[in-house]
Design a protein around this motif. Structure first.
Motif, PDB file in Angstrom:
ATOM      1  N   ALA A   1      19.082 -16.949  -6.300  1.00  0.00           N
ATOM      2  CA  ALA A   1      18.926 -17.489  -4.937  1.00  0.00           C
ATOM      3  C   ALA A   1      19.157 -18.996  -4.888  1.00  0.00           C
ATOM      4  O   ALA A   1      19.710 -19.495  -3.907  1.00  0.00           O
ATOM      5  N   THR A   2      18.762 -19.711  -5.929  1.00  0.00           N
ATOM      6  CA  THR A   2      18.925 -21.166  -5.929  1.00  0.00           C
ATOM      7  C   THR A   2      19.985 -21.627  -6.920  1.00  0.00           C
ATOM      8  O   THR A   2      20.102 -22.815  -7.181  1.00  0.00           O
ATOM      9  N   ASP A   3      20.758 -20.701  -7.461  1.00  0.00           N
ATOM     10  CA  ASP A   3      21.792 -21.039  -8.437  1.00  0.00           C
ATOM     11  C   ASP A   3      23.109 -21.299  -7.696  1.00  0.00           C
ATOM     12  O   ASP A   3      23.739 -20.380  -7.184  1.00  0.00           O
ATOM     13  N   ASP A   4      23.513 -22.555  -7.657  1.00  0.00           N
ATOM     14  CA  ASP A   4      24.724 -22.938  -6.929  1.00  0.00           C
ATOM     15  C   ASP A   4      26.005 -22.407  -7.569  1.00  0.00           C
ATOM     16  O   ASP A   4      27.061 -22.417  -6.938  1.00  0.00           O
ATOM     17  N   LEU A   5      25.930 -21.950  -8.810  1.00  0.00           N
ATOM     18  CA  LEU A   5      27.115 -21.429  -9.488  1.00  0.00           C
ATOM     19  C   LEU A   5      27.342 -19.949  -9.223  1.00  0.00           C
ATOM     20  O   LEU A   5      28.368 -19.401  -9.610  1.00  0.00           O
ATOM     21  N   GLN A   6      26.407 -19.304  -8.570  1.00  0.00           N
ATOM     22  CA  GLN A   6      26.529 -17.883  -8.233  1.00  0.00           C
ATOM     23  C   GLN A   6      26.778 -17.741  -6.741  1.00  0.00           C
ATOM     24  O   GLN A   6      26.103 -18.371  -5.935  1.00  0.00           O
ATOM     25  N   ASP A   7      27.724 -16.887  -6.366  1.00  0.00           N
ATOM     26  CA  ASP A   7      28.007 -16.687  -4.947  1.00  0.00           C
ATOM     27  C   ASP A   7      27.265 -15.489  -4.365  1.00  0.00           C
ATOM     28  O   ASP A   7      27.375 -15.203  -3.178  1.00  0.00           O
ATOM     29  N   GLN A   8      26.505 -14.775  -5.199  1.00  0.00           N
ATOM     30  CA  GLN A   8      25.736 -13.615  -4.761  1.00  0.00           C
ATOM     31  C   GLN A   8      24.264 -13.786  -5.164  1.00  0.00           C
ATOM     32  O   GLN A   8      23.973 -14.368  -6.203  1.00  0.00           O
ATOM     33  N   ASP A  51      13.639   7.648 -13.332  1.00  0.00           N
ATOM     34  CA  ASP A  51      13.141   6.464 -12.648  1.00  0.00           C
ATOM     35  C   ASP A  51      14.260   6.022 -11.703  1.00  0.00           C
ATOM     36  O   ASP A  51      15.419   6.407 -11.878  1.00  0.00           O
ATOM     37  N   TYR A  52      13.915   5.248 -10.712  1.00  0.00           N
ATOM     38  CA  TYR A  52      14.916   4.725  -9.784  1.00  0.00           C
ATOM     39  C   TYR A  52      14.499   3.332  -9.371  1.00  0.00           C
ATOM     40  O   TYR A  52      13.328   2.929  -9.544  1.00  0.00           O
ATOM     41  N   PHE A  53      15.422   2.583  -8.842  1.00  0.00           N
ATOM     42  CA  PHE A  53      15.095   1.324  -8.172  1.00  0.00           C
ATOM     43  C   PHE A  53      16.219   0.988  -7.202  1.00  0.00           C
ATOM     44  O   PHE A  53      17.348   1.451  -7.354  1.00  0.00           O
ATOM     45  N   PHE A  54      15.871   0.202  -6.186  1.00  0.00           N
ATOM     46  CA  PHE A  54      16.850  -0.263  -5.214  1.00  0.00           C
ATOM     47  C   PHE A  54      17.443  -1.588  -5.694  1.00  0.00           C
ATOM     48  O   PHE A  54      16.771  -2.364  -6.376  1.00  0.00           O
ATOM     49  N   ALA A  55      18.677  -1.853  -5.310  1.00  0.00           N
ATOM     50  CA  ALA A  55      19.319  -3.135  -5.610  1.00  0.00           C
ATOM     51  C   ALA A  55      20.170  -3.553  -4.420  1.00  0.00           C
ATOM     52  O   ALA A  55      20.722  -2.716  -3.711  1.00  0.00           O
ATOM     53  N   ALA A  56      20.226  -4.856  -4.194  1.00  0.00           N
ATOM     54  CA  ALA A  56      21.079  -5.414  -3.149  1.00  0.00           C
ATOM     55  C   ALA A  56      21.814  -6.614  -3.710  1.00  0.00           C
ATOM     56  O   ALA A  56      21.241  -7.412  -4.452  1.00  0.00           O
ATOM     57  N   SER A  57      23.066  -6.717  -3.347  1.00  0.00           N
ATOM     58  CA  SER A  57      23.863  -7.892  -3.649  1.00  0.00           C
ATOM     59  C   SER A  57      24.155  -8.545  -2.304  1.00  0.00           C
ATOM     60  O   SER A  57      24.712  -7.910  -1.414  1.00  0.00           O
ATOM     61  N   ILE A  58      23.737  -9.801  -2.168  1.00  0.00           N
ATOM     62  CA  ILE A  58      23.862 -10.500  -0.887  1.00  0.00           C
ATOM     63  C   ILE A  58      24.800 -11.691  -1.051  1.00  0.00           C
ATOM     64  O   ILE A  58      24.556 -12.570  -1.893  1.00  0.00           O
ATOM     65  N   ASP A  59      25.869 -11.712  -0.268  1.00  0.00           N
ATOM     66  CA  ASP A  59      26.819 -12.812  -0.309  1.00  0.00           C
ATOM     67  C   ASP A  59      26.169 -14.053   0.311  1.00  0.00           C
ATOM     68  O   ASP A  59      25.690 -14.005   1.447  1.00  0.00           O
ATOM     69  N   LYS A  60      26.163 -15.157  -0.428  1.00  0.00           N
ATOM     70  CA  LYS A  60      25.498 -16.379   0.051  1.00  0.00           C
ATOM     71  C   LYS A  60      26.210 -16.999   1.243  1.00  0.00           C
ATOM     72  O   LYS A  60      25.575 -17.635   2.081  1.00  0.00           O
ATOM     73  N   GLN A  61      27.519 -16.846   1.349  1.00  0.00           N
ATOM     74  CA  GLN A  61      28.267 -17.434   2.457  1.00  0.00           C
ATOM     75  C   GLN A  61      28.119 -16.633   3.747  1.00  0.00           C
ATOM     76  O   GLN A  61      27.786 -17.169   4.787  1.00  0.00           O
TER      77      GLN A  61
END
Length: 179
Positions: free
Chosen positions: A33-40, A60-70
């Motif tokens: 979230a605060t890493d400027d080198l990552q766009d997601q 087992d299961y889990f949810f995942a989301a990839s959120i585009d910062k732009q």
């Protein structure tokens, strides 16, 4: 002087690592979230109910989301981990939504086999893409949603109960991230 130097190096290291740090609250993790080198930004519920120990029994299961910062665009998925006595090769995830059957394609991303003198354990890791309305449906339920891993090619299946509380906490965290 040595103490101040070490303290300064420690603070500098901590500051550098903060941008890459993963924060976890109530089992929902946020990474980049605060890493400027990552766009997601990556959000997961991997630690929500039980910390995953690398050996699900039987699933087992889990949810995942990839959120585009732009753009803020989100891509959701459910990740499934299965431990069994043999390879399953299921390729569908089914559940009922408002009385109607829903079938999602299930793609296996990885597999591992561990053997000893008594036999082998097969672990598989699969992913199914979800839309936000499906997650909201799961989150709105008063009891767990039963999903079935299955295939038209084999007779076996495995039912997994997906927790609405986990879906709610996951969506809440994903929705509250600053872009």
């Amino acid at each position: 002087m040595k103490r101040n130097t070490l303290l300064g190096l420690g603070l500098l290291t901590a500051g550098l690592l903060t941008g890459c740090a993963t924060t976890t609250t109530d089992g929902i993790s946020v990474k980049y979230a605060t890493d400027d080198l990552q766009d997601q930004i990556l959000v997961t519920s991997e630690l929500y109910d039980q910390p995953f120990t690398g050996f699900p029994s039987p699933s087992d299961y889990f949810f995942a989301a990839s959120i585009d910062k732009q753009s803020g665009q989100k891509a959701y998925q459910i990740n499934l981990l299965v431990n069994s006595e043999d390879w399953k090769r299921w390729d569908q995830l089914q559940f009922s939504r408002n009385g109607e059957p829903v079938t999602l394609p299930l793609t296996w991303q990885g597999a591992d086999m561990t053997c000893n003198d008594y036999g082998c354990a097969h672990t598989e890791y699969g992913v199914a893409n979800l839309d936000e309305s499906t997650l909201q449906y799961i989150a709105s339920q008063s009891s767990p949603v039963e999903v079935r891993m299955r295939s038209s090619r084999v007779d076996s299946h495995l039912d997994v109960k997906v927790l609405p509380d986990e879906a709610r906490a996951f969506l809440d965290k994903a929705d509250r991230l600053p872009m």
